[in-house]
Design a protein around this motif. Sequence first.
Motif, short mmCIF file in Angstrom:
data_model
loop_
_atom_site.label_atom_id
_atom_site.label_comp_id
_atom_site.label_asym_id
_atom_site.label_seq_id
_atom_site.Cartn_x
_atom_site.Cartn_y
_atom_site.Cartn_z
N TYR A 177 -51.22 47.16 -44.46
CA TYR A 177 -50.28 47.16 -43.34
C TYR A 177 -50.83 46.35 -42.17
N LEU A 178 -52.10 46.54 -41.84
CA LEU A 178 -52.70 45.76 -40.76
C LEU A 178 -52.71 44.27 -41.08
N LEU A 179 -53.01 43.96 -42.32
CA LEU A 179 -52.99 42.55 -42.74
C LEU A 179 -51.60 41.96 -42.63
N SER A 180 -50.59 42.75 -42.97
CA SER A 180 -49.21 42.27 -42.89
C SER A 180 -48.79 42.00 -41.45
N LEU A 181 -49.45 42.66 -40.50
CA LEU A 181 -49.16 42.43 -39.08
C LEU A 181 -49.90 41.22 -38.52
N GLY A 182 -50.78 40.62 -39.34
CA GLY A 182 -51.49 39.43 -38.90
C GLY A 182 -52.94 39.65 -38.52
N HIS A 183 -53.45 40.86 -38.71
CA HIS A 183 -54.87 41.13 -38.43
C HIS A 183 -55.72 40.61 -39.58
N ARG A 184 -56.84 40.02 -39.25
CA ARG A 184 -57.75 39.50 -40.27
C ARG A 184 -59.16 40.08 -40.12
N ASN A 185 -59.59 40.31 -38.90
CA ASN A 185 -60.89 40.94 -38.66
C ASN A 185 -60.65 42.42 -38.35
N ILE A 186 -60.83 43.25 -39.35
CA ILE A 186 -60.47 44.66 -39.25
C ILE A 186 -61.72 45.52 -39.33
N GLY A 187 -62.02 46.22 -38.24
CA GLY A 187 -63.15 47.13 -38.23
C GLY A 187 -62.82 48.41 -38.99
N VAL A 268 -54.20 50.38 -26.47
CA VAL A 268 -53.76 50.44 -27.86
C VAL A 268 -52.23 50.46 -27.84
N PRO A 269 -51.57 49.55 -28.56
CA PRO A 269 -52.11 48.58 -29.52
C PRO A 269 -52.31 47.17 -28.97
N LYS A 270 -51.96 46.91 -27.70
CA LYS A 270 -52.01 45.54 -27.21
C LYS A 270 -53.41 44.95 -27.27
N GLY A 271 -54.40 45.74 -26.84
CA GLY A 271 -55.76 45.24 -26.86
C GLY A 271 -56.46 45.45 -28.18
N MET A 272 -56.07 46.49 -28.90
CA MET A 272 -56.67 46.81 -30.21
C MET A 272 -55.70 47.68 -30.99
N SER A 273 -55.42 47.29 -32.23
CA SER A 273 -54.60 48.13 -33.10
C SER A 273 -55.47 49.19 -33.76
N LEU A 274 -54.86 50.31 -34.09
CA LEU A 274 -55.62 51.44 -34.61
C LEU A 274 -54.81 52.22 -35.64
N GLY A 335 -50.13 47.17 -33.65
CA GLY A 335 -49.22 46.10 -33.26
C GLY A 335 -49.55 44.81 -33.99
N ARG A 336 -48.84 43.77 -33.61
CA ARG A 336 -49.03 42.47 -34.28
C ARG A 336 -50.40 41.88 -33.97
N GLY A 337 -50.98 41.23 -34.97
CA GLY A 337 -52.28 40.63 -34.82
C GLY A 337 -52.21 39.16 -34.49
N GLU A 339 -52.62 36.54 -36.21
CA GLU A 339 -52.04 35.64 -37.22
C GLU A 339 -50.57 35.93 -37.47
N ARG A 340 -49.95 36.80 -36.66
CA ARG A 340 -48.56 37.16 -36.90
C ARG A 340 -47.77 36.98 -35.62
N THR A 341 -46.79 36.11 -35.63
CA THR A 341 -46.05 35.83 -34.39
C THR A 341 -44.61 36.32 -34.44
N GLU A 342 -44.06 36.53 -35.65
CA GLU A 342 -42.66 36.94 -35.72
C GLU A 342 -42.52 38.40 -35.32
N GLU A 343 -41.35 38.78 -34.87
CA GLU A 343 -41.09 40.14 -34.42
C GLU A 343 -41.02 41.10 -35.59
N GLY A 344 -41.55 42.28 -35.37
CA GLY A 344 -41.39 43.37 -36.36
C GLY A 344 -42.26 43.21 -37.58
N SER A 345 -42.44 44.28 -38.30
CA SER A 345 -43.28 44.26 -39.49
C SER A 345 -42.47 44.37 -40.76
#
Length: 352
Positions: A177-187, A268-274, A335-337, A339-345
């Motif tokens: 799900y995080l990857l689908s939102l455009g996150h690539r570096n996931i802690g 959260v989530p603007k500065g960091m998604s969780l 929220g969106r990461g 690598e993801r610019t389009e609205e919604g997931s």
Amino acid sequence: MRTTIKDIANYTGFSVTTISLVLNNKADKIPKSTKDTILEAVERLNYRPNQLAVGLVKKRTQTIGLIISDVSNVFFSTLAKGVEDSCRRQGWNLILCNTNDKHERDMSYIQVLADKGVDGILFCMARDSAKKKAKESIQLLKKLKIPFVMIDRYLEEADCSSVIVDHMQGGYIAVKYLLSLGHRNIGCVTGPSGLEDSRERLKGYKKALEEYNIPYQDEFIYEGNYDRESGAGAVEFFEGKNISAVFAFNDMSAYGVYNSLKKKGISVPKGMSLIGYDDIFFSEILDVPLTTVKQPIYEMGVESVKQLIEEVESSEGSRKCIVFQPALIVRESAGRGPERTEEGSGYPKEIG
């Protein structure tokens, strides 16, 4: 002093045998007047059968022991409620043992419950139970010849019934799900590395990364203890590592991440998604409701009682592994990461 059948015999003048037949509903040939006199005496003298003595005769106490690691953790209190409700519905008694996540208390409580004559044990081992310690607990249970079912935390080679969740799938759907939102570096804030459930969630994390052709990086993995302190420690660990999202292996750790980020002025989530894991009820009422992987905790408690009673009542033992499927509950903390610019997931509110 506790009232005995002999006391009722002395009070009524009837024999112990006659009274025993009445109390066990086997008094077909005894006059109603005699039965009424005995039952009236039972009430007047406040007689209650000695369950230990009954258990010795019937070789069954209708009592289950539940060993959990931390009753203050909402996950385990919800699990215990499922167990207790199920026991009450089926006329069984429950003894609750809280170990504070200490293996030596696991061992102590197993022995205590055996001494109390329980018919079986529901066992959720302490988080410090690496494989060697887990084997020690299982060996004691088998030595004492007590039927048992492992819940959530389990040992694959234990050869016993278990009620678990597909934690690899849980880790996979969270990170996907995080990857689908455009996150690539996931802690990632894991649980103790010695626990099977933590290792399975990490496998799911890796599987999702592989699907997106993203290399696994050790520097993004923080080993925690399934508590808020772990979440706070992870935030310090991740500082300067350019991550945009955190997957915590339980909600308590996620709360620690959330609070620590808030203190640092990171929203959260603007500065960091969780994303968390468990879906305990606090997760829905945070200032920013937590996206999390739902475990059917109460249902696991109910199912574990069912499996243990089957185990107790079966001469051969059922040896079943019941696997529940997790689901991703999407709220507002992811929220969106970058690598993801389009609205919604495009995701529904619950993903299996």
